[in-house]
Design a protein around this motif. Sequence first.
Motif, PDB file in Angstrom:
ATOM      1  N   UNK A  27     -12.593   8.013  14.302  1.00 47.03           N
ATOM      2  CA  UNK A  27     -11.032   7.667  14.208  1.00 47.03           C
ATOM      3  C   UNK A  27     -10.834   6.193  14.301  1.00 47.03           C
ATOM      4  N   UNK A  28     -11.858   5.477  15.182  1.00 44.81           N
ATOM      5  CA  UNK A  28     -11.505   3.914  15.344  1.00 44.81           C
ATOM      6  C   UNK A  28     -11.953   3.282  14.053  1.00 44.81           C
ATOM      7  N   UNK A  29     -12.871   3.726  13.282  1.00 48.27           N
ATOM      8  CA  UNK A  29     -13.017   3.056  11.878  1.00 48.27           C
ATOM      9  C   UNK A  29     -11.816   3.478  10.902  1.00 48.27           C
ATOM     10  N   UNK A  30     -11.313   4.710  10.919  1.00 49.35           N
ATOM     11  CA  UNK A  30     -10.137   4.922  10.427  1.00 49.35           C
ATOM     12  C   UNK A  30      -8.984   4.002  10.589  1.00 49.35           C
ATOM     13  N   UNK A  31      -8.878   3.902  11.772  1.00 47.32           N
ATOM     14  CA  UNK A  31      -7.768   2.805  12.238  1.00 47.32           C
ATOM     15  C   UNK A  31      -7.780   1.496  11.812  1.00 47.32           C
ATOM     16  N   UNK A  32      -9.031   1.056  11.793  1.00 47.77           N
ATOM     17  CA  UNK A  32      -9.398  -0.483  11.589  1.00 47.77           C
ATOM     18  C   UNK A  32      -9.254  -0.512   9.963  1.00 47.77           C
ATOM     19  N   UNK A  33      -9.659   0.218   9.318  1.00 52.03           N
ATOM     20  CA  UNK A  33      -9.635   0.102   7.636  1.00 52.03           C
ATOM     21  C   UNK A  33      -8.085   0.448   7.310  1.00 52.03           C
ATOM     22  N   UNK A  34      -7.421   1.165   8.219  1.00 55.11           N
ATOM     23  CA  UNK A  34      -5.934   1.401   7.766  1.00 55.11           C
ATOM     24  C   UNK A  34      -5.162   0.171   7.931  1.00 55.11           C
ATOM     25  N   UNK A  35      -5.432  -0.580   9.227  1.00 58.05           N
ATOM     26  CA  UNK A  35      -4.542  -1.658   9.588  1.00 58.05           C
ATOM     27  C   UNK A  35      -4.935  -2.898   8.595  1.00 58.05           C
ATOM     28  N   UNK A  36      -6.207  -2.921   8.129  1.00 61.48           N
ATOM     29  CA  UNK A  36      -6.528  -3.884   7.257  1.00 61.48           C
ATOM     30  C   UNK A  36      -5.915  -3.740   5.780  1.00 61.48           C
ATOM     31  N   UNK A  37      -6.040  -2.575   5.141  1.00 68.27           N
ATOM     32  CA  UNK A  37      -5.449  -2.181   4.101  1.00 68.27           C
ATOM     33  C   UNK A  37      -3.896  -2.085   3.946  1.00 68.27           C
ATOM     34  N   UNK A  38      -3.311  -1.453   4.972  1.00 65.06           N
ATOM     35  CA  UNK A  38      -1.951  -1.668   4.974  1.00 65.06           C
ATOM     36  C   UNK A  38      -1.219  -2.848   5.119  1.00 65.06           C
ATOM     37  N   UNK A  39      -1.887  -3.757   6.210  1.00 63.79           N
ATOM     38  CA  UNK A  39      -1.460  -5.095   6.246  1.00 63.79           C
ATOM     39  C   UNK A  39      -1.557  -5.841   4.604  1.00 63.79           C
ATOM     40  N   UNK A  40      -2.453  -5.770   4.155  1.00 67.60           N
ATOM     41  CA  UNK A  40      -2.662  -6.271   2.721  1.00 67.60           C
ATOM     42  C   UNK A  40      -1.537  -5.771   1.781  1.00 67.60           C
ATOM     43  N   UNK A  41      -1.345  -4.488   2.014  1.00 62.27           N
ATOM     44  CA  UNK A  41      -0.407  -3.815   0.827  1.00 62.27           C
ATOM     45  C   UNK A  41       1.028  -4.141   1.144  1.00 62.27           C
ATOM     46  N   UNK A  42       1.301  -4.573   2.571  1.00 65.10           N
ATOM     47  CA  UNK A  42       2.743  -4.685   2.900  1.00 65.10           C
ATOM     48  C   UNK A  42       3.781  -5.478   2.197  1.00 65.10           C
ATOM     49  N   UNK A  43       2.999  -6.661   1.650  1.00 67.05           N
ATOM     50  CA  UNK A  43       3.825  -7.449   0.773  1.00 67.05           C
ATOM     51  C   UNK A  43       3.949  -6.994  -0.748  1.00 67.05           C
ATOM     52  N   UNK A  44       2.967  -6.632  -1.420  1.00 67.32           N
ATOM     53  CA  UNK A  44       3.057  -6.136  -2.485  1.00 67.32           C
ATOM     54  C   UNK A  44       3.873  -5.062  -2.975  1.00 67.32           C
ATOM     55  N   UNK A  45       3.836  -4.042  -2.010  1.00 64.96           N
ATOM     56  CA  UNK A  45       4.708  -2.813  -2.035  1.00 64.96           C
ATOM     57  C   UNK A  45       6.178  -2.966  -1.751  1.00 64.96           C
ATOM     58  N   UNK A  46       6.664  -4.394  -1.282  1.00 62.12           N
ATOM     59  CA  UNK A  46       7.928  -4.540  -1.022  1.00 62.12           C
ATOM     60  C   UNK A  46       8.295  -3.998   0.307  1.00 62.12           C
ATOM     61  N   UNK A  47       7.362  -3.713   1.155  1.00 62.06           N
ATOM     62  CA  UNK A  47       7.724  -2.825   2.391  1.00 62.06           C
ATOM     63  C   UNK A  47       8.294  -4.186   3.222  1.00 62.06           C
ATOM     64  N   UNK A  48       7.254  -5.134   3.157  1.00 66.95           N
ATOM     65  CA  UNK A  48       7.839  -6.286   4.025  1.00 66.95           C
ATOM     66  C   UNK A  48       8.972  -6.920   3.890  1.00 66.95           C
ATOM     67  N   UNK A  49       9.574  -7.151   2.760  1.00 69.82           N
ATOM     68  CA  UNK A  49      10.801  -7.791   2.331  1.00 69.82           C
ATOM     69  C   UNK A  49      11.924  -6.603   2.821  1.00 69.82           C
ATOM     70  N   UNK A  50      11.689  -5.322   2.396  1.00 69.74           N
ATOM     71  CA  UNK A  50      12.442  -4.341   2.752  1.00 69.74           C
ATOM     72  C   UNK A  50      12.827  -4.161   4.295  1.00 69.74           C
ATOM     73  N   UNK A  51      11.655  -4.449   5.132  1.00 66.63           N
ATOM     74  CA  UNK A  51      11.711  -4.189   6.367  1.00 66.63           C
ATOM     75  C   UNK A  51      12.716  -5.223   7.005  1.00 66.63           C
ATOM     76  N   UNK A  52      12.674  -6.487   6.557  1.00 70.07           N
ATOM     77  CA  UNK A  52      13.351  -7.555   7.320  1.00 70.07           C
ATOM     78  C   UNK A  52      14.683  -7.402   6.938  1.00 70.07           C
ATOM     79  N   UNK A  53      15.250  -6.827   5.932  1.00 67.31           N
ATOM     80  CA  UNK A  53      16.466  -6.552   5.743  1.00 67.31           C
ATOM     81  C   UNK A  53      17.177  -5.071   6.297  1.00 67.31           C
TER      82      UNK A  53
END
Length: 298
Positions: free
Chosen positions: A182-208
């Motif tokens: 689960x620790x490996x799962x968590x680390x990879x999830x944080x990495x991939x989701x952080x990278x995907x936050x901007x291309x998916x538009x989630x970061x901009x949407x969350x700010x508003x």
Amino acid sequence: MQWRKYFTGLAFSFVFVVTYFTNKFVLSVLKFTYPTLFQGWQTLIGAALLVLFGKLGWVEMSRISRSAALSWLPASLLFVGNIYAGSRALSLIDIPLFFTLQNSSHVVSGVVLKAFHGEKLQLLNSISLCLLLLSAVNLPLSDPQFNVSGYAWAAVHLSCVGVYRVFKSHYKPSGLSDLDQQYINYLLSVLLLAVAAHPTGDLAGALDFPSLKSRTFHSGCCASALLGFMLLLATVRLQSGFSIEHFGVWIFLSKITAVSLSPFVFHMTMSTPAFICVVVSHAAEALLLYSQRESQLR
């Protein structure tokens, strides 16, 4: 003692139900539909708490070798797909219907085991899998609030869950405990989701997001992260104290509890055919658990 085992099971069920209800509240009621940030936050807190608990000696965390981490990488990718697609689906689908679709992940596991391992299915096993598939296929046709996107993400979610289940039981690397995995799962999830936050538009949407500074929103997000970590610990504890069959029974009872209580917590509209799909799906899962128990006793 026996009562301690039942207490562990009841504690697991309680955390299971509250975790799903909290996630549903944040995703649907508060409408925070940005899974890269929501799941990224949860996995970041989970990883941090695992490290903290390991340093304090409250959980056993071993040193993870590079080879073991790489061999577990396919499962971690499936985990990321599971939580991302699961969040998307849960935000759009009511809890009883979500679990009905999730139950059909057993069909995916059965197909994978049959195709790649040549495992023979017992008659009761085959009947239960057919009923699970039948319920999942008919559910979109009877759902009065049918949402194409929600069901598409649910299909991705259940596929990842089904394949992950097979990988975990048949390709588990030696030297990796459940917490290490689960620790490996968590680390990879944080990495991939952080990278995907901007291309998916989630970061901009969350700010508003209108409720970004709301105390209710902050409380819900903090609770979801802490409950997710508590559910992990409860799951590991339950797995260590019960057989695989009994562990499956406790998950089944937890889902039944969540399905039964959800209409009293969340507003939902359900037709009679959809309700029948929910009932048949969970009855089929009970039959699957029974057939697995019988096969173990032979």
